[in-house]
Design a protein around this motif. Structure first.
Motif, PDB file in Angstrom:
ATOM      1  N   PHE A 106      -2.553   0.437  -4.274  1.00  0.00           N
ATOM      2  CA  PHE A 106      -2.146  -0.838  -3.694  1.00  0.00           C
ATOM      3  C   PHE A 106      -2.090  -1.920  -4.761  1.00  0.00           C
ATOM      4  N   PHE A 107      -1.350  -2.973  -4.440  1.00  0.00           N
ATOM      5  CA  PHE A 107      -1.170  -4.103  -5.346  1.00  0.00           C
ATOM      6  C   PHE A 107      -1.915  -5.306  -4.789  1.00  0.00           C
ATOM      7  N   TRP A 108      -2.704  -5.960  -5.654  1.00  0.00           N
ATOM      8  CA  TRP A 108      -3.481  -7.101  -5.184  1.00  0.00           C
ATOM      9  C   TRP A 108      -3.763  -8.034  -6.358  1.00  0.00           C
TER      10      TRP A 108
ATOM     11  N   ASN B  97       3.639 -10.023  -5.205  1.00  0.00           N
ATOM     12  CA  ASN B  97       4.985  -9.502  -5.427  1.00  0.00           C
ATOM     13  C   ASN B  97       5.035  -8.669  -6.696  1.00  0.00           C
ATOM     14  N   PRO B  98       4.776  -7.372  -6.568  1.00  0.00           N
ATOM     15  CA  PRO B  98       4.809  -6.510  -7.758  1.00  0.00           C
ATOM     16  C   PRO B  98       6.224  -6.326  -8.267  1.00  0.00           C
TER      17      PRO B  98
ATOM     18  N   TYR C  24       3.392  -8.604 -11.960  1.00  0.00           N
ATOM     19  CA  TYR C  24       3.930  -9.325 -10.815  1.00  0.00           C
ATOM     20  C   TYR C  24       5.250  -9.982 -11.219  1.00  0.00           C
ATOM     21  N   SER C  25       6.053 -10.302 -10.212  1.00  0.00           N
ATOM     22  CA  SER C  25       7.380 -10.862 -10.458  1.00  0.00           C
ATOM     23  C   SER C  25       7.277 -12.363 -10.706  1.00  0.00           C
TER      24      SER C  25
ATOM     25  N   ILE D 237       0.856  -1.189   0.000  1.00  0.00           N
ATOM     26  CA  ILE D 237       0.000   0.000   0.000  1.00  0.00           C
ATOM     27  C   ILE D 237       0.893   1.239   0.000  1.00  0.00           C
ATOM     28  N   PHE D 238       0.566   2.212  -0.861  1.00  0.00           N
ATOM     29  CA  PHE D 238       1.412   3.390  -1.024  1.00  0.00           C
ATOM     30  C   PHE D 238       0.551   4.663  -1.045  1.00  0.00           C
TER      31      PHE D 238
END
Length: 847
Positions: free
Chosen positions: A380-382, A421-422, A408-409, A369-370
């Motif tokens: 945010f990444f989800w 994992n962005p 994602y990685s 979250i940023f």
């Protein structure tokens, strides 16, 4: 408090510096880049040799080199002069590059380098003189008898208090000075200054043993806001008197960190820990986090009222976004022990902080979250994609979910972890938008239109672009969601780093302010440690057959210049032959590995060579790694040691099927061996295998399922999954369940869902199949992989009358640290393989 303005006159003391030239040592060197000036003439880097670190500055115009024995110091450098502060020796070094001279000030205490306004502030500990130096003009202002000073976060204001309790507020940009009333009324010495950046007010915090005091200083007036007990028996909290988490909130409130009050113990109390099975989270971790993490209390700066938001019965984590909105979450609310990081349910406080509401559409990991100053919604990444939370709609809005790209990685292939994992963190750019990184490309989100556009063409070029860290600095402040990258140098262009498919090549590109993408340099090498100025970049380039070198690149002239060649003693490195090859199997999946060739390899000879297979995970990202011949084989195989003695060293990529971790390693290793053995003279009757940690587990599994290896070494590896699954980790303060279910071991289920799978993946249950002599290595303080795992494997093989030797290093943990032990283990690794693979004399310690 007296002060004077003056021109600094340097009474130079000449220190040791040498003309440009490369020193030669036979010790392994490590280098990291630090700085390049706008002209490209001044370059700084760190050099570490034999555990001694040096900060080196090269002046390419005068061909002078300045070498100071220190590591990553505070520094300021420009084309004209430099300042380097050595905290260990309390020395402040000034360099005049034109005069080629150095001045050294000793007994220097606190130092602040304000790079945004080119100021240096430092305190002489003997005289308590504070000096403010303009690093461009060399003009300085000095204040005597200063006992305390503090600089505002935006580097605009400075507060000083002298021995007579006089207080001065100085505008560092205009040099305007305000003298405030004597602070004799203050109960205790000042511990913290909090600046109000919207006006000239600031707040002073001090404390006694029992109380905290808060004062406001504004318009020549000192006002006591309040007195607050350090220990609040009613709320069962204690104020954190380090005051490191204090923050001003909207000019109205002061955020103060508080912790739960510890229960008092008497001598009659039993020395017992009570671990609760019904408690959310794992008791040792819960208690640790309670004591380590501050919760929030607020001081109203107008009324002096105290309001605590803390709940000592819950492990609340508080966050404050860039719009000063307060959020919280219970870090253990959703903890099932199945993940190292659990999703959190976010709660938002209302304007009056009287209540909080749950944000229903935003369950994610807190680290993803940023908050950005120029874009009010939380980002945010989800589940593989980026979103922002729209408060007006009370729901998440997709940023990337509708794009035909991956964010994602893919390198992180752990079960159920992959979606969290962005690739990179969104980079705020000139207050107008955000850059996002996908699997291949860079995308840009415009704040105004909320539209996202692809800025590179990596998918068509077969490249994966990333924004080099040279473009930004990570920004963080108290209570922020996560550190974010900010373009603090206000560049209007970007330096991009890219790699081709399977990392076979890397390069650097320049994305201009006109959005034109220009390739600068590319090589079959690793490009790391990229730093930049306006027109120049520096970086380190390395290959298996080339020592790490620092290069300077002129962006506009497209010219690369060698600055420093590390490990110059390594004259044989150019003879290293290392190949990474990959291929697509019939089922469409990839396979690959790194093969490093014997020193005397002759492609026209019929001679075959033994091979050591070094296993861990995927290795393609390591194909450009340089290793010094001086590096010891402690937690990895130094291929230089083995190829010098005419071994092949093979490092296979391992591709995993969830639930079949052991078999995945076995099949991948066998496929890679067979592929390379068909093409190169590998003696498959003389093969050894080595693995450390997770690689050690894989080695244990492989030798229990195949007898094709003539020797094996397992360092700090798991032998039996079930016991280690339930084992308590002293490092994570919880059991290892997460590691096996949804992390590196990729089993995907808990033990009770599939007991047979856990047995199937445990090498210990197949120890009777072992025909390969095994050397086990561990330290008796290893609790990352509990050192008893090595004993389990040893005991099983000993019971079965197998060839096994166990090395237990006293007071060593997951890695061997002591020099004598490192040398010993490295020597024994080589001797083990030499004996079994090259028929050399048997060392006494083996029997």
């Amino acid at each position: 408090m007296k002060f004077i303005k003056q021109i600094v006159i340097y009474m130079f003391l000449m220190l040791s510096w040498s003309m440009m030239g490369q020193e030669t040592s036979n010790k392994a060197e490590m280098i990291t880049t630090e700085f390049v000036s706008d002209s490209g003439n001044i370059i700084a880097y760190n050099l570490t040799v034999a555990n001694k670190s040096h900060f080196i500055i090269k002046d390419l115009a005068s061909l002078n080199e300045y070498k100071l024995e220190m590591s990553s110091p505070k520094f300021y450098l420009s084309d004209k002069n430099g300042m380097i502060y050595n905290l260990k020796t309390r020395e402040l070094h000034f360099i005049d590059f034109k005069a080629q001279q150095i001045k050294v000030l000793q007994n220097i205490g606190k130092v602040e380098i304000l790079k945004n306004i080119d100021r240096l502030i430092y305190m002489d500990l003997k005289t308590n003189t504070l000096t403010i130096l303009d690093l461009k003009t060399h003009k300085s202002t000095s204040f005597d008898k200063v006992k305390f000073f503090s600089v505002s976060p935006n580097e605009r204001k400075l507060v000083m208090i002298d021995e007579n309790n006089s207080c001065v507020l100085l505008d560092l940009k205009t040099n305007k000075k305000e003298v405030f009333p004597n602070l004799d009324k203050l109960e205790r010495p000042i511990k913290k200054v909090v600046f109000n950046e919207s006006n000239n007010a600031f707040y002073l915090i001090s404390n006694s043993v029992d109380d905290m005091f808060v004062y406001e200083v504004q318009k020549n007036n000192l006002r006591k806001i309040g007195k607050y007990p350090i220990v609040n028996e009613l709320e069962k909290t204690v104020i954190d008197t380090l005051f490191n988490s204090v923050r001003l909130l909207s000019n109205q409130e002061l955020v103060i960190g508080v912790k739960p009050l510890q229960k008092k113990r008497s001598e009659q109390d039993a020395d017992v820990q009570i671990w609760s099975g019904s408690q959310k989270g794992y008791t040792p971790n819960v208690e640790h986090q309670k004591n380590a993490t501050n919760q929030i209390a607020l001081v109203n700066l107008k009324t002096g009222n105290w309001m605590s938001l803390a709940d000592v019965n819950v492990n609340l984590i508080f966050k404050i976004d860039e719009q000063n909105q307060i959020y919280c979450f219970d870090m253990f609310e959703n903890d099932s022990l199945s993940f190292i990081d659990s999703t959190v349910s976010i709660y938002k406080y209302d304007t009056y902080k009287k209540s909080k509401i749950k944000i229903n559409d935003m369950n994610t990991l807190s680290k993803n979250i940023f908050s950005y100053k120029s874009f009010s919604p939380l980002i945010f990444f989800w589940k593989n994609n980026w979103y922002y939370y729209d408060e007006s709609l009370n729901k998440k809005v997709s940023i990337t979910a509708n794009l035909k790209d991956n964010f994602y990685s893919k390198y992180v292939t752990y079960t159920n972890e992959i979606t969290n994992n962005p690739i990179g963190i969104p980079l705020e750019w000139n207050d107008r938008g955000l850059f996002f990184t996908s699997e291949n490309d860079i995308w840009y989100l415009d704040f105004k239109t909320k539209e996202i556009e692809k800025k590179t063409n990596g998918d068509n070029k077969g490249r994966s672009y990333q924004i080099a860290s040279a473009n930004y600095n990570l920004f963080s402040k108290n209570w922020i969601w996560s550190a974010i990258p900010l373009n603090t140098n206000n560049y209007k262009d970007l330096i991009l780093h890219y790699s081709t498919l399977m990392n076979t090549k890397q390069g650097i590109s320049f994305f201009t302010d006109k959005e034109k993408l220009i390739d600068l340099t590319e090589d079959q090498a690793a490009f790391t440690q990229i730093k930049r100025s306006k027109n120049f970049i520096i970086y380190i380039k390395e290959k298996p057959n080339s020592t790490p070198k620092i290069y300077l690149y002129d962006i506009y002239k497209r010219k690369e210049s060698l600055i420093y060649d590390s490990n110059s003693f390594d004259t044989e490195v150019e003879d290293v032959l290392s190949k990474y090859e990959f291929w697509q199997k019939e089922n469409g999946e990839l396979a690959g590995g790194i093969l490093t060739f014997p020193k005397n390899y002759n492609p026209f000879s019929l001679q075959k060579y033994p091979v050591v297979v070094f296993v861990y995970d995927k290795k393609y990202h390591k194909q450009h790694t340089y290793l010094s011949p001086e590096t010891l084989s402690v937690s990895k195989i130094n291929f230089r040691t083995f190829i010098a003695d005419d071994y092949f060293v093979l490092e296979p990529d391992i591709y995993y099927i969830n639930g079949e971790t052991g078999n995945s390693a076995l099949n991948s290793v066998n496929e890679v061996i067979d592929y390379f053995a068909e093409r190169y003279p590998i003696d498959t009757s003389k093969m050894g295998i080595y693995g450390h940690s997770f690689g050690g587990y894989q080695t244990n599994y492989i030798i229990t399922h195949t007898n094709r290896f003539k020797a094996a070494i397992t360092s700090a590896g798991v032998a039996e999954i079930i016991s280690e699954y339930f084992n308590y980790s002293q490092y994570s303060l919880q059991p290892n369940l997460w590691r096996y279910e949804n992390h590196q071991f990729r089993l995907g289920k808990n033990f009770y869902q599939d007991k047979e799978m856990y047995i199937k993946n445990s090498p210990l249950f197949y120890a009777q199949n072992v025909e390969t002599p095994l050397l086990l290595i561990t330290g008796n303080k290893d609790y990352v992989v509990n050192w008893q795992q090595s004993l389990l494997m040893f005991n099983a093989l000993k019971k079965l009358n197998k060839e096994v030797t166990l090395l237990i290093y006293e007071n060593e943990d997951h890695y061997i640290h002591k020099d004598k032990n490192q040398k010993d283990v490295s020597s024994k690794v080589k001797q083990w393989f030499d004996y079994y693979l090259k028929d050399k004399e048997k060392p006494e310690w083996i029997d």
